[in-house]
Write an enzyme that holds these catalytic residues in place. Structure first.
Site, PDB file in Angstrom:
ATOM      1  N   LYS A 155      10.484   1.922 -10.784  1.00 21.65           N
ATOM      2  CA  LYS A 155       9.728   1.512  -9.594  1.00 21.65           C
ATOM      3  C   LYS A 155       9.801   2.623  -8.568  1.00 21.65           C
ATOM      4  CE  LYS A 155       7.738  -1.739  -7.042  1.00 21.65           C
ATOM      5  NZ  LYS A 155       6.642  -0.768  -6.835  1.00 21.65           N
ATOM      6  N   LYS A 197      18.471   3.053  -4.752  1.00 20.75           N
ATOM      7  CA  LYS A 197      17.971   2.148  -3.709  1.00 20.75           C
ATOM      8  C   LYS A 197      17.781   0.738  -4.285  1.00 20.75           C
ATOM      9  CE  LYS A 197      15.066   4.035  -0.871  1.00 20.75           C
ATOM     10  NZ  LYS A 197      13.850   4.540  -0.201  1.00 20.75           N
ATOM     11  N   LYS A 211       9.113   7.870  -9.567  1.00 18.56           N
ATOM     12  CA  LYS A 211       8.384   8.505  -8.461  1.00 18.56           C
ATOM     13  C   LYS A 211       7.264   9.341  -9.037  1.00 18.56           C
ATOM     14  CE  LYS A 211       8.726   8.553  -3.936  1.00 18.56           C
ATOM     15  NZ  LYS A 211       9.256   7.448  -3.115  1.00 18.56           N
ATOM     16  N   ASP A 238       3.360   6.039  -1.057  1.00 17.98           N
ATOM     17  CA  ASP A 238       4.363   6.917  -0.451  1.00 17.98           C
ATOM     18  C   ASP A 238       3.599   7.832   0.510  1.00 17.98           C
ATOM     19  OD1 ASP A 238       7.330   7.688  -0.745  1.00 17.98           O
ATOM     20  OD2 ASP A 238       6.374   9.625  -0.972  1.00 17.98           O
ATOM     21  N   THR A 276       9.737  -2.439   5.552  1.00 20.90           N
ATOM     22  CA  THR A 276      10.735  -1.359   5.605  1.00 20.90           C
ATOM     23  C   THR A 276      11.467  -1.396   6.946  1.00 20.90           C
ATOM     24  OG1 THR A 276       9.347  -0.034   4.160  1.00 20.90           O
ATOM     25  CG2 THR A 276      11.067   1.128   5.361  1.00 20.90           C
TER      26      THR A 276
HETATM   27  P1  NAD Z   1       4.103   7.725   8.717  1.00 20.81           P
HETATM   28  O1  NAD Z   1       3.316   8.880   8.180  1.00 20.81           O
HETATM   29  O2  NAD Z   1       3.406   6.443   9.022  1.00 20.81           O
HETATM   30  O3  NAD Z   1       4.873   8.168  10.051  1.00 20.81           O
HETATM   31  C1  NAD Z   1       5.576   9.351  10.172  1.00 20.81           C
HETATM   32  C2  NAD Z   1       5.753   9.625  11.656  1.00 20.81           C
HETATM   33  O4  NAD Z   1       6.540  10.786  11.795  1.00 20.81           O
HETATM   34  C3  NAD Z   1       4.447   9.894  12.384  1.00 20.81           C
HETATM   35  O5  NAD Z   1       4.474   9.227  13.623  1.00 20.81           O
HETATM   36  C4  NAD Z   1       4.488  11.399  12.598  1.00 20.81           C
HETATM   37  O6  NAD Z   1       3.760  11.797  13.759  1.00 20.81           O
HETATM   38  C5  NAD Z   1       5.959  11.587  12.804  1.00 20.81           C
HETATM   39  N1  NAD Z   1       6.390  12.977  12.693  1.00 20.81           N
HETATM   40  C6  NAD Z   1       5.930  13.960  11.874  1.00 20.81           C
HETATM   41  N2  NAD Z   1       6.552  15.113  12.153  1.00 20.81           N
HETATM   42  C7  NAD Z   1       7.422  14.847  13.151  1.00 20.81           C
HETATM   43  C8  NAD Z   1       8.363  15.638  13.871  1.00 20.81           C
HETATM   44  N3  NAD Z   1       8.505  16.934  13.614  1.00 20.81           N
HETATM   45  N4  NAD Z   1       9.096  15.031  14.829  1.00 20.81           N
HETATM   46  C9  NAD Z   1       8.948  13.724  15.105  1.00 20.81           C
HETATM   47  N5  NAD Z   1       8.082  12.936  14.459  1.00 20.81           N
HETATM   48  C10 NAD Z   1       7.329  13.499  13.489  1.00 20.81           C
HETATM   49  O7  NAD Z   1       5.277   7.507   7.660  1.00 20.81           O
HETATM   50  P2  NAD Z   1       6.218   6.233   7.501  1.00 20.81           P
HETATM   51  O8  NAD Z   1       5.663   5.354   6.440  1.00 20.81           O
HETATM   52  O9  NAD Z   1       6.534   5.663   8.854  1.00 20.81           O
HETATM   53  O10 NAD Z   1       7.512   6.931   6.862  1.00 20.81           O
HETATM   54  C11 NAD Z   1       8.464   7.596   7.682  1.00 20.81           C
HETATM   55  C12 NAD Z   1       9.730   7.834   6.876  1.00 20.81           C
HETATM   56  O11 NAD Z   1      10.188   6.578   6.378  1.00 20.81           O
HETATM   57  C13 NAD Z   1       9.547   8.737   5.640  1.00 20.81           C
HETATM   58  O12 NAD Z   1      10.736   9.456   5.431  1.00 20.81           O
HETATM   59  C14 NAD Z   1       9.365   7.742   4.531  1.00 20.81           C
HETATM   60  O13 NAD Z   1       9.729   8.303   3.261  1.00 20.81           O
HETATM   61  C15 NAD Z   1      10.330   6.677   4.976  1.00 20.81           C
HETATM   62  N6  NAD Z   1      10.050   5.390   4.317  1.00 20.81           N
HETATM   63  C16 NAD Z   1       8.926   4.689   4.619  1.00 20.81           C
HETATM   64  C17 NAD Z   1       8.675   3.513   3.945  1.00 20.81           C
HETATM   65  C18 NAD Z   1       7.476   2.666   4.278  1.00 20.81           C
HETATM   66  O14 NAD Z   1       7.354   1.573   3.686  1.00 20.81           O
HETATM   67  N7  NAD Z   1       6.601   3.078   5.190  1.00 20.81           N
HETATM   68  C19 NAD Z   1       9.564   3.048   2.965  1.00 20.81           C
HETATM   69  C20 NAD Z   1      10.729   3.773   2.692  1.00 20.81           C
HETATM   70  C21 NAD Z   1      10.947   4.960   3.382  1.00 20.81           C
END
Ligand code: NAD
Length: 423
Positions: free
Chosen positions: A78, A102, A114, A154, A198
Site C-alpha cells: 500500500k 507506517k 510506492k 502522493d 492525515t
Molecule cells: P501540499 O502540497 O498540499 O502542501 C505542501 C505545503 O508546503 C504547501 O503549502 C507549500 O506551499 C508548502 N511549502 C513548500 N515549500 C515550502 C517551504 N520551503 N517552506 C514552507 N512551506 C513550503 O502537500 P500535503 O499533502 O499537505 O503534504 C505535506 C507533507 O505531508 C508532505 O511531506 C507529505 O508527504 C506529507 N503527508 C501528506 C499526507 C496527505 O494525506 N496529504 C499523508 C502523509 C504525509
C-alpha cells in the site's frame, strides 16, 4: 537528483540509506535473526516502466516510472504514487519501505508500496495528464490489484488522477474494481473523512502527547511549516481545540504573531494567492519558524528541514512530523538529547493511510460509513498506536521513532516467520 536536498557532505540524506540506518538502529533492540533484517533492508519487488504518451502537439514522449513493493508478509502493498521531475528509484524504494513501517505501527494488514513518474505535471495539459496517468497505470497493472498492491495519491497526484487510474484498471479487467486504489472521488468509492485524515490523525496524537506532558491545549502555542492539505487542516483542528497558532509558512514565506494569528484571515490570504498579504508587520524569516519558542512545532511541508545545522536551536517541546522525513537522523539525535518529544512521521502522519485502509475495506464490502464513524475509528486507531509506541519506548529505553520501528519490524518479522520465510 532526488527531491531530498543535499545539505552537507557528512550528513547522508539519501532516503534509501536513511531508512536502512533506521532499520539497523531498531534491530539493535530486537532479538530477531539477521536474515529477517536483511530481507527488510531491501524491497521485494521493483518495477521500472517506460511508456509513450501522445502530447497535444502530436508528438510522442516516453516517460519513466517506478513501482516498489517492499514487503507483503502481512498483506498487500500500500502506498502513494508521486509525479515529480526529481523522482528517483532510490527515493521510491525508501518511501515504499517507510510505508511498511507506517502501516505496521498503526496495525494495518498491509505491507509498503510506492510509485513515481519522472514528470513535472504542471507542464502538462489536462488531457496529457490523463493520458500519462492511464498509461503509467496500465504499465504497472500486472503487479497491482486489490489483493496485491493498492496505490493512492502522493505529491502532485490527486483524487481525479486516482479516478482515471481506477477506471483504467477496471477496463483492463472488465469489472468495476474500486479496491485497486484509494483516495478516489467519493462518487466512485472514495471515503468520507479521507481529505482531513492525515492532519486529524496527527492532531489526535498531539492531544495525547500534550496530556502526557501535563500541558493544557488551551493557549498552547503552535508553529506550522507548510499550509497545504495537511498543515492547513491541522491548524484549523488545533485552533478549534483552543491552541494558539502563532506561526505558519508556505513556499512564499512565513507569518508570525506571538498573540496568535487570525486563521480565517490567513486562509483568505492563501486562497487569494499569497499568505504574505496577511500583513507586512507579521512577516518572519522562513527558517526562523522552526526555531520559535513554541509548545508544538509541526513540519508539514518538506523533507530534511530539521538538520544538524539547526536542530540545536529548535525550542519546541513537541515536534509532530506531519511531513514525511522532515528530520535527518543526526538532527533526530540532537533533538532527543535536548529532551524534545519527537512524534515520528511513520506514526504522526499515519492517519492518511489508515483512512485509505477504511476506504479499501468499504470498497470490498460495498458498504459505506458516515464521516463520524470514519473519524471515530481513526481516533481509536491513532490513540492505540501512540500508546503502544509510548509503552514500547519506555520498555526499551528508546525514543519514539525507534520504538515505532521496533513495533513494525516485530510485526512483519512474526508474519514472515509464520509464513516460513525465516526461522
Ligand atoms: P501540499 O502540497 O498540499 O502542501 C505542501 C505545503 O508546503 C504547501 O503549502 C507549500 O506551499 C508548502 N511549502 C513548500 N515549500 C515550502 C517551504 N520551503 N517552506 C514552507 N512551506 C513550503 O502537500 P500535503 O499533502 O499537505 O503534504 C505535506 C507533507 O505531508 C508532505 O511531506 C507529505 O508527504 C506529507 N503527508 C501528506 C499526507 C496527505 O494525506 N496529504 C499523508 C502523509 C504525509
Amino acid at each position: 537528483m532526488s527531491i531530498f536536498p543535499i545539505r552537507s557532505s557528512f550528513e547522508t540524506l539519501n532516503p534509501y540509506e536513511i531508512v536502512q540506518k533506521q532499520i539497523e538502529q531498531a534491530a539493535l533492540h530486537l532479538g530477531i535473526p539477521r536474515s529477517a533484517i536483511e530481507i527488510l533492508k531491501r524491497p521485494k519487488r521493483v518495477l521500472t516502466v517506460h511508456f509513450p504518451v501522445k502530447m497535444d502537439d502530436g508528438t510522442v514522449r516516453v516517460f519513466e516510472g517506478y513501482r516498489s513493493q517492499h514487503n507483503d508478509a502481512i498483506g498487500p502493498a500500500k502506498g502513494g504514487i508521486r509525479f515529480h521531475p526529481n523522482v528517483t528509484l532510490d527515493e521510491v524504494k525508501a518511501l515504499s519501505m517507510w510505508m511498511t513501517f507506517k502501516c505496521g505501527v498503526v496495525g494495518l494488514p498491509y505491507g509498503g508500496g510506492k510509485g513515481g513518474v519522472v514528470v513535472d505535471p504542471r507542464e502538462l495539459s489536462e488531457g496529457e495528464l490523463e493520458r500519462l496517468s492511464r498509461a503509467y497505470f496500465e504499465a504497472i497493472a500486472p503487479i497491482v490489484g486489490p489483493d496485491k498492491d493498492i496505490p493512492a495519491p502522493d505529491v502532485y497526484t490527486n483524487s481525479q488522477i486516482m479516478g482515471w487510474m481506477m477506471d483504467t484498471y477496471s477496463r483492463l479487467h472488465g469489472a468495476f474494481t474500486p479496491g485497486v486504489i484509494t483516495g478516489k472521488p467519493l462518487i466512485i468509492g472514495g471515503s468520507l473523512g479521507r481529505n482531513t485524515a492525515t492532519a486529524r490523525g496527527c492532531v489526535y496524537i498531539i492531544f495525547e502527547a500534550m496530556n502526557d506532558c501535563g500541558k493544557s491545549l488551551k493557549g498552547a502555542t503552535v508553529a506550522i511549516q507548510g499550509f497545504g492539505n495537511a498543515g492547513r487542516i491541522a491548524a484549523d483542528l488545533l485552533s478549534s481545540a483552543g491552541c494558539k497558532i502563532v506561526a505558519v509558512s508556505d513556499s512564499q514565506g512565513a507569518l508570525y504573531d506571538p498573540a496568535g494569528l487570525d486563521l480565517k484571515k490567513v486562509e483568505e490570504a492563501k486562497d487569494a494567492g499569497n499568505i504574505l498579504a496577511y500583513g507586512d508587520a507579521f512577516r518572519l524569516e522562513p527558517e526562523k519558524l522552526l526555531e520559535l519558542d513554541v509548545d508544538i512545532l509541526i513540519p508539514a511541508a518538506l523533507e530534511n528541514v530539521i538538520t544538524s545545522a539547526n536542530a540545536e536551536r529548535v525550542k519546541a517541546g513537541i515536534v509532530a512530523e506531519l511531513a514525511n522525513g522532515p528530520t535527518t537522523p543526526e538532527a533526530d539525535r540532537i533533538l532527543n538529547e535536548k529532551g524534545v518529544l519527537v512524534i515520528p512521521d511513520i506514526l504522526a502522519n499515519a492517519g492518511g493511510v489508515t483512512v485509505s485502509y477504511f476506504e479499501w475495506v468499504q470498497n470490498l464490502m460495498h458498504y459505506y460509513w458516515t464521516e463520524e464513524e470514519v473519524n471515530q475509528k481513526l481516533n481509536q486507531t491513532m490513540v492505540a498506536a501512540y500508546r503502544n509506541v509510548r509503552r514500547t519506548a519506555q520498555e526499551h529505553g528508546t525514543d519514539l521513532r525507534t520504538a515505532a520501528f521496533i513495533i513494525s519490524i516485530q510485526r512483519v518479522y512474526q508474519a514472515m516467520k509464520a509464513r516460513g520465510w525465516v526461522s
